[in-house]
Design an enzyme around this catalytic site. Structure first.
Site, PDB file in Angstrom:
ATOM      1  N   TYR A 141       0.809  -1.217   0.000  1.00 57.22           N
ATOM      2  CA  TYR A 141       0.000   0.000   0.000  1.00 57.22           C
ATOM      3  C   TYR A 141       0.842   1.267   0.000  1.00 57.22           C
ATOM      4  O   TYR A 141       0.388   2.308  -0.447  1.00 57.22           O
ATOM      5  CB  TYR A 141      -0.918   0.029   1.232  1.00 57.22           C
ATOM      6  CG  TYR A 141      -2.200  -0.755   1.070  1.00 57.22           C
ATOM      7  CD1 TYR A 141      -2.188  -2.085   0.674  1.00 57.22           C
ATOM      8  CD2 TYR A 141      -3.427  -0.155   1.332  1.00 57.22           C
ATOM      9  CE1 TYR A 141      -3.363  -2.802   0.550  1.00 57.22           C
ATOM     10  CE2 TYR A 141      -4.606  -0.864   1.210  1.00 57.22           C
ATOM     11  CZ  TYR A 141      -4.571  -2.184   0.823  1.00 57.22           C
ATOM     12  OH  TYR A 141      -5.751  -2.870   0.699  1.00 57.22           O
ATOM     13  N   LYS A 191       3.790 -15.710   2.534  1.00 55.06           N
ATOM     14  CA  LYS A 191       3.985 -16.417   1.268  1.00 55.06           C
ATOM     15  C   LYS A 191       5.489 -16.639   1.135  1.00 55.06           C
ATOM     16  O   LYS A 191       6.136 -16.219   0.163  1.00 55.06           O
ATOM     17  CB  LYS A 191       3.408 -15.564   0.117  1.00 55.06           C
ATOM     18  CG  LYS A 191       3.391 -16.252  -1.231  1.00 55.06           C
ATOM     19  CD  LYS A 191       2.380 -17.385  -1.350  1.00 55.06           C
ATOM     20  CE  LYS A 191       2.486 -18.108  -2.674  1.00 55.06           C
ATOM     21  NZ  LYS A 191       1.661 -19.332  -2.730  1.00 55.06           N
ATOM     22  N   ASP A 223      -2.242 -18.724   0.797  1.00 57.11           N
ATOM     23  CA  ASP A 223      -3.249 -19.429  -0.013  1.00 57.11           C
ATOM     24  C   ASP A 223      -3.943 -20.508   0.802  1.00 57.11           C
ATOM     25  O   ASP A 223      -5.168 -20.674   0.760  1.00 57.11           O
ATOM     26  CB  ASP A 223      -2.639 -19.983  -1.317  1.00 57.11           C
ATOM     27  CG  ASP A 223      -1.318 -20.712  -1.113  1.00 57.11           C
ATOM     28  OD1 ASP A 223      -0.775 -20.689   0.009  1.00 57.11           O
ATOM     29  OD2 ASP A 223      -0.828 -21.315  -2.093  1.00 57.11           O
ATOM     30  N   ASP A 247      -6.090  -7.296   4.133  1.00 56.47           N
ATOM     31  CA  ASP A 247      -7.228  -6.677   3.453  1.00 56.47           C
ATOM     32  C   ASP A 247      -8.091  -7.760   2.824  1.00 56.47           C
ATOM     33  O   ASP A 247      -9.307  -7.793   2.993  1.00 56.47           O
ATOM     34  CB  ASP A 247      -6.722  -5.703   2.369  1.00 56.47           C
ATOM     35  CG  ASP A 247      -7.872  -5.089   1.593  1.00 56.47           C
ATOM     36  OD1 ASP A 247      -8.855  -4.674   2.237  1.00 56.47           O
ATOM     37  OD2 ASP A 247      -7.787  -5.026   0.353  1.00 56.47           O
ATOM     38  N   ASP A 251     -11.987  -9.641   4.415  1.00 55.39           N
ATOM     39  CA  ASP A 251     -13.277  -9.707   3.711  1.00 55.39           C
ATOM     40  C   ASP A 251     -13.781 -11.143   3.679  1.00 55.39           C
ATOM     41  O   ASP A 251     -14.968 -11.405   3.858  1.00 55.39           O
ATOM     42  CB  ASP A 251     -13.148  -9.194   2.262  1.00 55.39           C
ATOM     43  CG  ASP A 251     -13.437  -7.706   2.144  1.00 55.39           C
ATOM     44  OD1 ASP A 251     -13.111  -6.952   3.087  1.00 55.39           O
ATOM     45  OD2 ASP A 251     -13.991  -7.279   1.105  1.00 55.39           O
TER      46      ASP A 251
HETATM   47  C1  IPM Z   1     -10.269  -1.775   4.101  1.00 55.46           C
HETATM   48  C2  IPM Z   1     -10.571  -1.135   2.774  1.00 55.46           C
HETATM   49  C3  IPM Z   1      -9.455  -0.154   2.447  1.00 55.46           C
HETATM   50  C4  IPM Z   1      -8.151  -0.915   2.420  1.00 55.46           C
HETATM   51  C5  IPM Z   1      -9.673   0.617   1.129  1.00 55.46           C
HETATM   52  C6  IPM Z   1     -10.991   1.353   1.102  1.00 55.46           C
HETATM   53  C7  IPM Z   1      -8.542   1.571   0.858  1.00 55.46           C
HETATM   54  O1  IPM Z   1     -10.726  -2.102   1.800  1.00 55.46           O
HETATM   55  O2  IPM Z   1     -10.131  -1.044   5.102  1.00 55.46           O
HETATM   56  O3  IPM Z   1     -10.186  -2.998   4.158  1.00 55.46           O
HETATM   57  O4  IPM Z   1      -7.836  -1.552   1.398  1.00 55.46           O
HETATM   58  O5  IPM Z   1      -7.435  -0.882   3.413  1.00 55.46           O
HETATM   59 MG    MG Z   2     -10.721  -4.086   2.530  1.00 58.61          MG
END
Ligand code: IPM
Ligand code: MG
Length: 358
Positions: A141, A191, A223, A247, A251
């Site tokens: 990032y 990884k 993975d 990240d 999710d």
């Molecule tokens: C998160 C989001 C952010 C990230 C985006 C919106 C920049 O996806 O906080 O997980 O990737 O960190």
């Molecule tokens: Mg995210």
């Protein structure tokens, strides 16, 4: 106690869920006799519209003055084709860096009332209670060189994944400290079969581990971890990883909780002289422009983030527990938004949490 809090509601459903988080915060402050000093600022798409930049200098100043910052969500479709520097997300990355909040804690747990909301089989979910500890201010990032150069077939996009020993050490210590207060297990995700950054990551984690003899360490390739999260999620306690892996996998973790709307997060870093952690608190979900303005977004991720703030930035463990218990009571009573198959509005859920706190 005085609670100096900055709110950055942001874009899309960010404003709606933050309003409910703040409703709960006001309620808790009144009930437990804390003085709430609340300011509001601009970050993200709304900041671009009003000031021309996703991270105005005024917001940076406010964030540095506050004890804790609560945020909504960032991102608007009109900026989809804008370069990274002119996007709402840039504001979020900027404030994380300014505050130095290198540790992003994303708790994932299965709520009894929500087992059927998850696509995973109920028996897999029993006992799931983990925290994804995501490194937040390094890696791909922020690494340089980065950018798009050249032309034609030689046009090239570059990003750099880079970590220093110091960056790995401090996040590893954070992970082990948390594990020591919980199920005493750290799974470090990397990884290392391919990437040098991961090889250094693993080496440093192994070096730090003996400082915490009571905590068991295991390593898992990223993975495989993606697979294990849905195959056997109850095996995890603290799951430690670098920024981008975190990240992506957080999710994935949200399907365990039934909805990404449920997930809170706390980003912490430097500790103040008072012992309080400088913190940034935000739900894991995005701005969801498709449902914005309808009052149907799930505010529990935002409200859970308020609980995390009370605990980590202000040490108000009892108040945090009251918020968490109220959230659970509201879930058990079936007062939920559409993502959880209920028909309550965002506001109704926020008010129900306040009522349950009493
Ligand atoms: C998160 C989001 C952010 C990230 C985006 C919106 C920049 O996806 O906080 O997980 O990737 O960190
Ligand atoms: Mg995210």
């Amino acid at each position: 106690m005085q609670l100096k809090v900055l709110a950055l509601p942001g874009d899309g459903i960010g404003t709606e869920v933050t309003a409910e988080g703040l409703r709960v915060l006001r309620h808790v402050a009144a009930k437990y006799g804390h003085e709430l000093v609340l300011t509001e600022g601009l970050l993200g798409g709304i900041a671009i519209h009003k000031t021309g930049t996703p991270y105005p200098a005024e917001t940076e100043k406010l964030a540095l003055e506050a004890d804790a910052t609560v945020m909504g969500a960032f991102g608007l479709p009109e900026f989809d084709n804008a370069p990274p520097d002119k996007r709402p997300e840039k504001g979020l990355l900027g404030i994380r860096k300014t505050l130095g909040v290198y540790a992003n804690l994303r708790p994932v747990r299965a709520y009894e009332a929500l087992l059927d909301s998850s696509p995973l089989k109920n028996h897999l979910l029993a006992g799931v209670d983990m925290i994804i500890v995501r490194e937040l201010t390094g890696g791909l990032y922020y690494g340089t060189p980065r950018g798009i150069t050249g032309e034609g077939e030689e046009e090239r996009g570059t990003n750099t994944m880079t970590y220093t020993r110091g960056e790995i050490k401090r996040i590893t210590r954070m992970a082990f400290n948390l594990a020591g207060k919980r199920k005493k297990k750290v799974t470090s995700v990397d990884k290392s079969n391919v990437l040098e950054t991961s090889q250094l990551w693993r080496k440093v984690v192994v070096e730090v581990a003996p400082e915490f003899p009571a905590v068991k360490l295991e390593h898992m390739l990223v993975d495989n971890c993606a697979m294990q999260l849905v195959l056997k999620p109850a095996q995890f306690d603290i799951v430690l990883m670098e920024n981008m892996f975190g990240d992506i996998l957080s999710d994935e973790g949200s399907v365990i909780a039934g909805s990404i709307g449920m997930l809170p997060s706390a980003s912490i870093g430097a500790q103040r002289a008072s012992g309080a952690w400088v913190g940034l608190y935000e739900p894991v979900h995005g701005s969801a422009p498709d449902i914005a303005g309808q009052g149907i977004a799930n505010p529990l991720g935002a409200i859970g983030s308020i609980a995390a703030m009370l605990e980590y930035s202000f040490g108000l463990v009892e108040e945090a527990a009251a918020v968490n218990a109220a959230m659970e009571a509201v879930l058990n009573a079936g007062v939920t938004t559409r993502d959880l198959k209920g028909n309550a509005t965002t506001e109704q859920v926020g008010k129900a949490v306040c009522e349950a706190i009493g």
